[in-house]
Structures are given as structure tokens and as C-alpha cells.
Write a protein that holds these residues in place. Structure first.
Motif, PDB file in Angstrom:
ATOM      1  N   LEU A 205       5.437  15.120  -1.600  1.00  0.00           N
ATOM      2  CA  LEU A 205       4.248  15.838  -2.058  1.00  0.00           C
ATOM      3  C   LEU A 205       3.237  14.915  -2.718  1.00  0.00           C
ATOM      4  O   LEU A 205       2.037  15.013  -2.453  1.00  0.00           O
ATOM      5  CB  LEU A 205       4.651  16.933  -3.052  1.00  0.00           C
ATOM      6  CG  LEU A 205       5.584  18.027  -2.541  1.00  0.00           C
ATOM      7  CD1 LEU A 205       5.889  19.009  -3.664  1.00  0.00           C
ATOM      8  CD2 LEU A 205       4.993  18.752  -1.335  1.00  0.00           C
ATOM      9  N   PHE A 206       3.691  14.020  -3.573  1.00  0.00           N
ATOM     10  CA  PHE A 206       2.801  13.298  -4.482  1.00  0.00           C
ATOM     11  C   PHE A 206       2.649  11.813  -4.154  1.00  0.00           C
ATOM     12  O   PHE A 206       2.023  11.082  -4.915  1.00  0.00           O
ATOM     13  CB  PHE A 206       3.280  13.475  -5.923  1.00  0.00           C
ATOM     14  CG  PHE A 206       3.345  14.923  -6.353  1.00  0.00           C
ATOM     15  CD1 PHE A 206       2.180  15.632  -6.593  1.00  0.00           C
ATOM     16  CD2 PHE A 206       4.561  15.578  -6.485  1.00  0.00           C
ATOM     17  CE1 PHE A 206       2.222  16.964  -6.980  1.00  0.00           C
ATOM     18  CE2 PHE A 206       4.619  16.906  -6.881  1.00  0.00           C
ATOM     19  CZ  PHE A 206       3.444  17.603  -7.117  1.00  0.00           C
ATOM     20  N   CYS A 207       3.224  11.370  -3.040  1.00  0.00           N
ATOM     21  CA  CYS A 207       3.080   9.980  -2.602  1.00  0.00           C
ATOM     22  C   CYS A 207       2.650   9.953  -1.140  1.00  0.00           C
ATOM     23  O   CYS A 207       2.860  10.908  -0.400  1.00  0.00           O
ATOM     24  CB  CYS A 207       4.406   9.221  -2.735  1.00  0.00           C
ATOM     25  SG  CYS A 207       5.091   9.156  -4.392  1.00  0.00           S
ATOM     26  N   LYS A 208       2.094   8.831  -0.717  1.00  0.00           N
ATOM     27  CA  LYS A 208       1.744   8.661   0.688  1.00  0.00           C
ATOM     28  C   LYS A 208       3.016   8.592   1.535  1.00  0.00           C
ATOM     29  O   LYS A 208       4.093   8.266   1.035  1.00  0.00           O
ATOM     30  CB  LYS A 208       0.946   7.367   0.883  1.00  0.00           C
ATOM     31  CG  LYS A 208      -0.488   7.430   0.380  1.00  0.00           C
ATOM     32  CD  LYS A 208      -1.211   6.125   0.730  1.00  0.00           C
ATOM     33  CE  LYS A 208      -2.674   6.185   0.328  1.00  0.00           C
ATOM     34  NZ  LYS A 208      -3.392   4.932   0.709  1.00  0.00           N
ATOM     35  N   PRO A 209       2.895   8.888   2.829  1.00  0.00           N
ATOM     36  CA  PRO A 209       4.036   8.665   3.719  1.00  0.00           C
ATOM     37  C   PRO A 209       4.473   7.202   3.669  1.00  0.00           C
ATOM     38  O   PRO A 209       3.645   6.302   3.530  1.00  0.00           O
ATOM     39  CB  PRO A 209       3.483   9.029   5.103  1.00  0.00           C
ATOM     40  CG  PRO A 209       2.315   9.912   4.836  1.00  0.00           C
ATOM     41  CD  PRO A 209       1.728   9.446   3.544  1.00  0.00           C
ATOM     42  N   TYR A 210       5.769   6.986   3.793  1.00  0.00           N
ATOM     43  CA  TYR A 210       6.326   5.645   3.663  1.00  0.00           C
ATOM     44  C   TYR A 210       5.990   4.798   4.886  1.00  0.00           C
ATOM     45  O   TYR A 210       6.179   5.222   6.027  1.00  0.00           O
ATOM     46  CB  TYR A 210       7.843   5.723   3.503  1.00  0.00           C
ATOM     47  CG  TYR A 210       8.496   4.388   3.252  1.00  0.00           C
ATOM     48  CD1 TYR A 210       8.705   3.939   1.961  1.00  0.00           C
ATOM     49  CD2 TYR A 210       8.897   3.572   4.310  1.00  0.00           C
ATOM     50  CE1 TYR A 210       9.301   2.698   1.719  1.00  0.00           C
ATOM     51  CE2 TYR A 210       9.484   2.349   4.081  1.00  0.00           C
ATOM     52  CZ  TYR A 210       9.683   1.910   2.782  1.00  0.00           C
ATOM     53  OH  TYR A 210      10.263   0.697   2.554  1.00  0.00           O
ATOM     54  N   GLU A 211       5.492   3.596   4.647  1.00  0.00           N
ATOM     55  CA  GLU A 211       5.350   2.577   5.683  1.00  0.00           C
ATOM     56  C   GLU A 211       5.866   1.279   5.099  1.00  0.00           C
ATOM     57  O   GLU A 211       5.404   0.834   4.039  1.00  0.00           O
ATOM     58  CB  GLU A 211       3.899   2.438   6.123  1.00  0.00           C
ATOM     59  CG  GLU A 211       3.369   3.658   6.860  1.00  0.00           C
ATOM     60  CD  GLU A 211       2.040   3.388   7.542  1.00  0.00           C
ATOM     61  OE1 GLU A 211       1.990   2.442   8.353  1.00  0.00           O
ATOM     62  OE2 GLU A 211       1.077   4.104   7.259  1.00  0.00           O
ATOM     63  N   ALA A 212       6.800   0.654   5.786  1.00  0.00           N
ATOM     64  CA  ALA A 212       7.491  -0.518   5.250  1.00  0.00           C
ATOM     65  C   ALA A 212       6.533  -1.649   4.889  1.00  0.00           C
ATOM     66  O   ALA A 212       6.720  -2.342   3.882  1.00  0.00           O
ATOM     67  CB  ALA A 212       8.540  -1.010   6.247  1.00  0.00           C
ATOM     68  N   VAL A 213       5.481  -1.841   5.678  1.00  0.00           N
ATOM     69  CA  VAL A 213       4.598  -2.999   5.468  1.00  0.00           C
ATOM     70  C   VAL A 213       3.683  -2.823   4.259  1.00  0.00           C
ATOM     71  O   VAL A 213       3.138  -3.805   3.741  1.00  0.00           O
ATOM     72  CB  VAL A 213       3.749  -3.283   6.721  1.00  0.00           C
ATOM     73  CG1 VAL A 213       4.631  -3.716   7.871  1.00  0.00           C
ATOM     74  CG2 VAL A 213       2.909  -2.066   7.112  1.00  0.00           C
ATOM     75  N   THR A 214       3.496  -1.587   3.799  1.00  0.00           N
ATOM     76  CA  THR A 214       2.573  -1.354   2.677  1.00  0.00           C
ATOM     77  C   THR A 214       3.244  -0.746   1.448  1.00  0.00           C
ATOM     78  O   THR A 214       2.608  -0.623   0.401  1.00  0.00           O
ATOM     79  CB  THR A 214       1.423  -0.418   3.107  1.00  0.00           C
ATOM     80  OG1 THR A 214       1.981   0.833   3.548  1.00  0.00           O
ATOM     81  CG2 THR A 214       0.617  -1.036   4.235  1.00  0.00           C
ATOM     82  N   ALA A 215       4.516  -0.369   1.551  1.00  0.00           N
ATOM     83  CA  ALA A 215       5.159   0.411   0.490  1.00  0.00           C
ATOM     84  C   ALA A 215       5.168  -0.298  -0.863  1.00  0.00           C
ATOM     85  O   ALA A 215       5.079   0.348  -1.913  1.00  0.00           O
ATOM     86  CB  ALA A 215       6.586   0.770   0.895  1.00  0.00           C
ATOM     87  N   ALA A 216       5.261  -1.617  -0.854  1.00  0.00           N
ATOM     88  CA  ALA A 216       5.301  -2.353  -2.123  1.00  0.00           C
ATOM     89  C   ALA A 216       3.984  -2.264  -2.881  1.00  0.00           C
ATOM     90  O   ALA A 216       3.956  -2.458  -4.111  1.00  0.00           O
ATOM     91  CB  ALA A 216       5.657  -3.820  -1.869  1.00  0.00           C
ATOM     92  N   ASN A 217       2.906  -1.949  -2.175  1.00  0.00           N
ATOM     93  CA  ASN A 217       1.581  -1.905  -2.808  1.00  0.00           C
ATOM     94  C   ASN A 217       1.031  -0.490  -2.966  1.00  0.00           C
ATOM     95  O   ASN A 217      -0.087  -0.323  -3.449  1.00  0.00           O
ATOM     96  CB  ASN A 217       0.590  -2.735  -1.971  1.00  0.00           C
ATOM     97  CG  ASN A 217       1.000  -4.195  -1.891  1.00  0.00           C
ATOM     98  OD1 ASN A 217       1.367  -4.798  -2.897  1.00  0.00           O
ATOM     99  ND2 ASN A 217       0.962  -4.754  -0.694  1.00  0.00           N
ATOM    100  N   GLU A 218       1.802   0.514  -2.557  1.00  0.00           N
ATOM    101  CA  GLU A 218       1.361   1.905  -2.673  1.00  0.00           C
ATOM    102  C   GLU A 218       1.956   2.541  -3.922  1.00  0.00           C
ATOM    103  O   GLU A 218       3.033   2.174  -4.383  1.00  0.00           O
ATOM    104  CB  GLU A 218       1.785   2.716  -1.438  1.00  0.00           C
ATOM    105  CG  GLU A 218       1.163   2.257  -0.134  1.00  0.00           C
ATOM    106  CD  GLU A 218      -0.315   2.598  -0.023  1.00  0.00           C
ATOM    107  OE1 GLU A 218      -0.879   3.182  -0.965  1.00  0.00           O
ATOM    108  OE2 GLU A 218      -0.905   2.263   1.024  1.00  0.00           O
TER     109      GLU A 218
END
Length: 451
Positions: free
Chosen positions: A145-158
Motif C-alpha cells: 500500500l505505502f511503498c512502490k512496487p519492488y524492483e531489484a535495481v532501484t530498491a536500495a534507493n526507494e
């Protein structure tokens, strides 16, 4: 004042910022902590954090007049993905999720200080494993609900969630990264599965098979299909029962048995949300596009749906056995996770075998024609359509839509028209991420999700 009473007084506030004193009336024994986690009907297995996603999803609509007179401002705004959703209303998904996380953290903190004897070891393991599972389960719900969908290449910066790992809620909150948020869920479940029994004594309690099923769901949403398949396999080795829908009492108001999953062989972990007005027999209209996905002689069309007094089609197929939506874990979901993973790696015969097994249990006897001779694109499309049919009104469609919108083959715009005004939710929109509650932002200064 006892801890439970203190916590129930706190529920009207945004839960991250409630002050509590764990030394007052605190639980102190393994049995006390297990009782805290067994508070299922009131806290741990009820009010699951799926409401915003279900309201904002694509499975149903309500009439204009119902929307105009709807009692909850935040739910009314969520229905049209408004810029200002809450207008200072309390956010039940957030508060209930963090309340359960607080209970789990209280148990983990207390159990850390207990050195169990040999005869207490199983009980300690059950309580410890349950607390870890509940914490992971609720962080997963909140992240959808409260976070963006997970993407491995960007998750560390989201931006992820505020990760509370202690019961002292006076500690100032900060948002972890999305990578840290998913890492915490996975670590909790990996530890929990080592502690819990294969199957639970009651299905409102966590178990090893529930850990595996949740890991399969999490890895699916992370698009790590290799690990999603592995955990689906582990789940189905322990529990792979399916209900033959031919045996259900279709003439009953609600065809599935009550009893919190005890009499339902597909339920792995039982969890539900109350029936809000939008989900009621009088207000809900199931979307025609969903209904049209069901084939002739597919029993789910009559098992899942009925016609209300106003001519509206509503959903009645909850594994709760009543109007309240079941949002827990089941073998049919895990079977479809495995089928999708098979399809994505080109194991088409295995994917179709899972689809055929499910179909035999869902169609009238003698009317199901096996799926065969399909190419990879057709098999994947088939599995994804079957997820819509089988997992309708489970709270899953919102997270599926967020994941699938990243693939142009499956991206979809959801639209609603009220009073002649068109509202749209487009693939990749910021409005697939709900804002944090207004009071949490004011009290903590945490970064808000953009709309």
C-alpha cells in the motif's frame, strides 16, 4: 492499567506515535506472549491491511448515489484515487498493521529474556516463530500500500516503511529503504520457518507451511520467479489439498464453511477484513470484465457471485464463510504461483498440469476440457487470467496490478466515471502508492509519498 487495555485505548491515534509503558501490566511468561499473539479475532487475524488496495482496485464499482453519500471520506476518496485521500481521517490499514507489529515486537522482546527449559522449548519456539511471521506478514501488507512496487535495481534507493523492531514506540520513526523493508520480511520468515511446526493446530496460527506460502508470494511480487517457485514447491509438499467445488452447497447464502478455516482444506493461514459498506451485498457491483472471464460450467461463477436485491452482482465466495473477505493464504494461490513461475521459465507442460488440476476441481464434473498445445505466451496469459478468476476479492489484485503494469503486455488503465467525471489510474502512476497518514507526517517529519 494492563497492556492490552492500554493498547486498545491507543487505537484512535496514528499507531507509530502512541506512547506506551511496557512495564505496566506487561506479559511475562511464554504463555502470556502466546496469548498476545493468539488474540486473532480482535487484532492479529482481523482488520488486515488490504482495504485501500481492494477499494482502489479493479474488481468492483458502486453506484454514483452510493459514492456521493458514502460515510467514510477516506474510503470515498480512495475509490477515485484522490490527491488528498484521508482529509485527516484515521487510516485503518496503517494503524491496524502497526498495532499487530507492536504486538509481535512485544512478544519478541519478552521472549528474548526467557531461557526456556527443555519442556518449554516447543512453546517458546511457537511463540517466537509466530511473532516473526506476524511481523513479516504485516510489513508485506503495508509495503503493497505505502511503498512502490519492488524492483531489484532501484530498491536500495526507494522509500520503504518505518521498520519498528522494538516495542518502545516512543523511539522516533524513520523510513527504511525498500530493499531494507523486504530484507526484514524475508529474514523474519527464514527464522520463523525453522521454529514453527509444519502445520498449525488452528489456522489462525502461523506455521512452516504458512511461512513458505508467504515467501512464495513475496518473491513473486519481487519478480524473483526462481525463488517463488522453490517456496511454492516447499508449500505444496506439505499441503496441496484442493476443494472440489462440485461438493459445495451452492444454494446456501455463503457456500464455504465458517470456523476460521478449520473445515476448509485449502486454507493455509486464516486472515480477513470486515465487510465495509462498499463490499456489501447491497452496494457492490462486480465488474463485468471480471465476470466475463469465467467460462461456461465454471462453478466459480455461481459459487463466488450472487445477485442482490437491487439487481447488482456481489461477491459471496469468501473463505470466511460470510460476507467478510478472506485475505489469508491458500493452496490454490500457491498452485497458481508455481504455475506462473513454470510458465515464465518455459516449463509449459508443468504449468498446464497445475492449471488442469485446478480446473478439474472448479468445473462441473465432465465439463472441463484440459489445456494443452499452447505456446509460452498463451500459457502465461492463461495463468494470469486464472489468478483473476480464482483469487478474486482476496486483496491480491492490487499487488498483482502493480507488478503486471511494469510489463507492457499486461499494463492496464483502471477507470471510473462518477457524475459524468472520468477518473483514471494509469500504469506507473504515483497513485498506486498510497500516502502515509497525515498525522504521521506531521509528528515525525518523514518524507511523504508523492501523488
Amino acid at each position: 492499567m494492563g497492556m492490552l487495555a492500554l493498547l486498545s485505548q491507543s487505537c484512535g491515534h496514528e499507531f507509530l506515535e502512541v506512547k506506551s509503558d511496557i512495564s505496566i501490566g506487561s506479559p511475562s511468561t511464554i504463555a502470556d506472549y502466546q496469548a498476545l499473539l493468539d488474540n486473532g479475532n480482535s487484532v492479529m487475524n482481523n482488520n488486515a491491511s488490504f482495504v485501500l488496495g481492494m477499494i482502489g482496485g479493479e474488481e468492483f464499482y458502486i453506484d454514483d448515489s452510493r459514492w456521493l453519500n458514502y460515510p467514510s471520506i477516506s474510503q470515498k476518496n480512495a475509490y477515485v484515487w484522490a490527491e488528498n485521500v484521508y482529509e485527516r481521517e484515521s487510516v485503518g490499514d496503517w494503524n491496524s498493521g502497526y498495532q499487530r507489529i507492536l504486538y509481535a515486537n512485544m512478544a519478541l522482546e519478552g521472549l528474548k529474556n526467557i531461557e526456556p527449559s527443555a519442556v518449554e522449548r516447543d512453546a517458546w519456539n511457537m511463540a517466537q516463530g509466530s511473532a516473526l511471521f506476524f511481523r513479516a506478514w504485516n510489513y508485506f501488507q503495508l509495503a503493497q500500500l505505502f511503498c512502490k512496487p519492488y524492483e531489484a535495481v532501484t530498491a536500495a534507493n526507494e522509500l520503504g516503511l518505518p521498520l519498528r523492531l522494538e516495542p518502545d514506540v516512543t523511539i522516533k520513526s524513520r523510513r527504511a529503504s525498500l530493499s531494507e523493508t523486504y530484507g526484514r520480511m524475508l529474514a523474519d520468515l527464514e527464522e520463523a520457518q525453522l521454529l514453527l511446526p509444519d502445520k498449525p493446530s488452528v489456522k489462525m496460527r502461523p506455521s512452516k507451511v504458512a511461512c513458505y506460502a508467504l515467501l512464495a508470494r513475496i518473491y513473486l511480487q519481487m519478480e524473483n520467479y526462481e525463488l517463488a517457485e522453490q517456496y511454492a514447491e516447499k508449500t505444496l509438499r506439505i499441503q496441496d489439498d484442493l476443494i472440489d467445488y462440485n461438493a459445495l452447497p451452492i444454494e446456501a447464502s455463503y457456500p464455504f464453511p465458517t470456523g476460521y478455516g478449520a473445515e476448509n482444506e485449502e486454507v493455509i493461514f486464516f486472515c480477513y477484513i470486515p465487510s465495509y459498506p462498499m463490499f456489501s451485498t447491497a452496494q457492490m457491483h462486480v465488474e463485468e470484465g471480471l465476470l466475463n472471464l469465467y467460462h461456461d460450467n465454471d462453478l466459480r461463477l455461481s459459487v463466488f457471485y450472487a445477485t442482490g436485491s437491487g439487481g447488482n452482482v456481489f461477491f459471496r465466495g469468501s473463505y470466511y464463510g460470510s460476507i467478510a473477505p478472506f485475505v489469508g493464504l491458500s493452496t490454490s494461490e500457491v498452485l497458481l504461483i508455481r504455475a506462473e513461475c513454470y510458465a515464465r521459465r518455459g516449463a509449459l507442460e508443468l504449468a498446464l498440469a497445475d492449471m488442469n488440476r485446478l480446473g478439474i476441481h472448479r468445473f462441473e464434473h465432465g465439463y472441463f476440457g484440459s489445456f494443452e498445445g499452447l505456446n509460452s505466451e498463451q500459457v502465461l496469459q492463461l495463468v494470469l487470467e486464472e489468478r483473476r478468476r480464482e483469487l478474486a476479492f482476496r486483496g491480491i489484485r492490487w499487488e498483482d496490478r502493480r507488478r503486471l503494469n511494469k510489463d507492457s503486455r499486461f499494463a492496464t488503465t483502471i477507470s471510473r466515471t462518477i457524475g459524468g467525471r472520468l477518473y483514471e489510474l494509469t500504469p506507473g502512476s504515483n497513485r498506486y502508492v498510497w500516502p502515509l497518514p497525515d498525522e504521521v507526517i506531521e509528528l515525525t517529519g518523514m518524507q511523504q509519498n508523492p501523488r
